[in-house]
Write an enzyme that holds these catalytic residues in place. Structure first.
Site, PDB file in Angstrom:
ATOM      1  N   PRO A  23       0.845  -1.192   0.000  1.00  0.00           N
ATOM      2  CA  PRO A  23       0.000   0.000   0.000  1.00  0.00           C
ATOM      3  C   PRO A  23       0.881   1.243   0.000  1.00  0.00           C
ATOM      4  O   PRO A  23       1.794   1.365   0.826  1.00  0.00           O
ATOM      5  CB  PRO A  23      -0.791  -0.126   1.309  1.00  0.00           C
ATOM      6  CG  PRO A  23       0.088  -0.951   2.199  1.00  0.00           C
ATOM      7  CD  PRO A  23       0.823  -1.904   1.297  1.00  0.00           C
ATOM      8  N   MET A  24       0.609   2.169  -0.918  1.00  0.00           N
ATOM      9  CA  MET A  24       1.379   3.418  -0.983  1.00  0.00           C
ATOM     10  C   MET A  24       0.419   4.571  -1.217  1.00  0.00           C
ATOM     11  O   MET A  24      -0.313   4.587  -2.218  1.00  0.00           O
ATOM     12  CB  MET A  24       2.429   3.357  -2.093  1.00  0.00           C
ATOM     13  CG  MET A  24       3.556   2.365  -1.838  1.00  0.00           C
ATOM     14  SD  MET A  24       4.796   2.339  -3.163  1.00  0.00           S
ATOM     15  CE  MET A  24       3.931   1.332  -4.392  1.00  0.00           C
ATOM     16  N   ALA A  25       0.429   5.529  -0.295  1.00  0.00           N
ATOM     17  CA  ALA A  25      -0.484   6.664  -0.379  1.00  0.00           C
ATOM     18  C   ALA A  25      -0.241   7.446  -1.660  1.00  0.00           C
ATOM     19  O   ALA A  25       0.899   7.789  -1.990  1.00  0.00           O
ATOM     20  CB  ALA A  25      -0.316   7.566   0.834  1.00  0.00           C
ATOM     21  N   GLN A  76      -6.373  -1.136   3.328  1.00  0.00           N
ATOM     22  CA  GLN A  76      -5.599  -0.773   4.508  1.00  0.00           C
ATOM     23  C   GLN A  76      -6.225   0.432   5.210  1.00  0.00           C
ATOM     24  O   GLN A  76      -6.490   1.457   4.585  1.00  0.00           O
ATOM     25  CB  GLN A  76      -4.155  -0.432   4.166  1.00  0.00           C
ATOM     26  CG  GLN A  76      -3.332  -0.221   5.441  1.00  0.00           C
ATOM     27  CD  GLN A  76      -1.924   0.233   5.194  1.00  0.00           C
ATOM     28  OE1 GLN A  76      -1.696   1.375   4.829  1.00  0.00           O
ATOM     29  NE2 GLN A  76      -0.956  -0.665   5.423  1.00  0.00           N
ATOM     30  N   CYS A 106       3.239   3.431   8.787  1.00  0.00           N
ATOM     31  CA  CYS A 106       3.493   4.686   8.076  1.00  0.00           C
ATOM     32  C   CYS A 106       4.366   5.612   8.917  1.00  0.00           C
ATOM     33  O   CYS A 106       4.032   5.919  10.063  1.00  0.00           O
ATOM     34  CB  CYS A 106       2.188   5.384   7.716  1.00  0.00           C
ATOM     35  SG  CYS A 106       2.444   6.933   6.803  1.00  0.00           S
TER      36      CYS A 106
END
Length: 333
Positions: A23-25, A76, A106
């Site tokens: 997961p990457m914002a 997520q 994070c």
């Protein structure tokens, strides 16, 4: 890639191989995840969804719940309040999530200053309460993504993992850095082995995995069951599936070239304009175009770079993508 070659599963959801997209914002939105899935990623994870904002119906957070492709839909959630994390899990399940992942990893200040993300590793009791609340609020399997600890004086990933599993977590992912490292230095995969030895659920190793060699080394040093790629997939989302296939002894799908690469990038660009609207989509697409150009080794000069990345004329950008990534621009240079 050989479908069903991997025996790994999460709460009954079979995973097709041992390489996952992290997961990457601002990156792993629907269009990006669909590309990674198309090229064989074992599992893809949504962008981080702020639970408190989700419960108020925030448009951007609701959009992040959108399913991509046919793989198990893994969402997520991030937050520091068990009540809102539980409500976020219920909303995510109602929106079609198959797996709920909790963010304890994070490192961004805007997240940790709100006592969420990796800040939760400093308060084990609160971390435990969040996993308990989420597990109690959803029928979906719950997983947790974390770091090694807050800093080198508090490498407590194994402790947090044990607590999370005791509260119902069915998979743990560990980025091999502390929060205070952010993304500097190197990931210490060997320290992830402490988590593997502490819990009886699958553990996934994350950090600095960019190719099959680093994937194999990370698995060897950590003893983990799978790898997760984040920055290593930027500009080359097909890399996840390639690694997954090779880890299972299969044949890696070829990296797209020529017309296939042009079509992939053009579709990605257009999908972002559709999902976000032109103004927001243009801003979001620029980083992807930059990464694609870097991964392709284009070495753009300043005028060409500006024409690709700082251009509101979408038709012109699409045409330029066709020229650049088909090889015509490099041949002319």
């Amino acid at each position: 890639m050989r479908d069903n070659a991997c025996a790994l599963s999460i709460g009954g959801h079979a995973v097709r191989n041992r390489a996952f997209l992290a997961p990457m914002a601002g990156i792993t939105d629907r269009p990006f995840r669909e590309i990674a899935e198309r090229y064989g990623a074992g599992l893809v994870v949504s962008e981080m969804v702020a639970s408190s904002a989700l419960t108020t119906g925030h448009e951007g957070m609701v959009r992040k719940l959108t399913r991509a492709g046919t793989l198990p839909h893994m969402v997520q959630l991030a937050g520091c309040e068990p009540q809102w994390m539980a409500e976020g899990a219920r909303i995510a399940e109602g929106a079609g999530a198959d797996i709920i992942d909790i963010n304890f990893g994070c490192p961004a200040k805007r997240v940790t200053n709100g006592y969420a993300g990796s800040a939760l590793m400093r308060v084990p009791d609160q971390a435990l309460a969040i996993v308990e609340a989420v597990s109690g609020a959803t029928t979906r399997p719950v997983t947790v993504k974390m770091r090694l600890g807050w800093d080198d004086d508090s490498l407590n990933a194994a402790q947090i993992a044990r607590l999370a599993v005791s509260a119902g977590a069915q998979m743990i992912t560990v980025h091999g850095r502390t929060r205070q490292q952010f993304y500097k230095g190197t990931a210490r995969w060997a320290l992830v082995r402490r988590v593997v030895e502490a819990v009886d659920v699958p553990v996934v190793v994350n950090g600095d995995i960019v190719d099959i060699a680093t994937a194999r080394q990370a698995l060897s040093e950590s003893g983990a069951a799978a790898v997760m790629l984040g920055r290593g997939a930027q500009g080359q989302p097909w890399r996840v599936g390639q690694i997954g296939a090779l880890l299972d002894g299969g044949v890696a799908p070829e990296a797209p070239r020529g017309d296939e690469l042009v079509d992939l990038i053009q579709r990605h660009y257009e999908d972002m304009l559709v999902d976000y609207g032109t103004e927001v989509g243009l801003r979001g697409a620029r980083k992807h175009l930059d990464w694609y150009a870097e991964a392709a080794g284009l070495g753009l000069d300043k005028p060409t770079r500006k024409a690709l990345l700082d251009n509101d004329d979408t038709k012109a950008v699409l045409a330029l993508i066709g020229t650049l990534f088909s090889g015509e621009w490099r041949a002319a240079a």
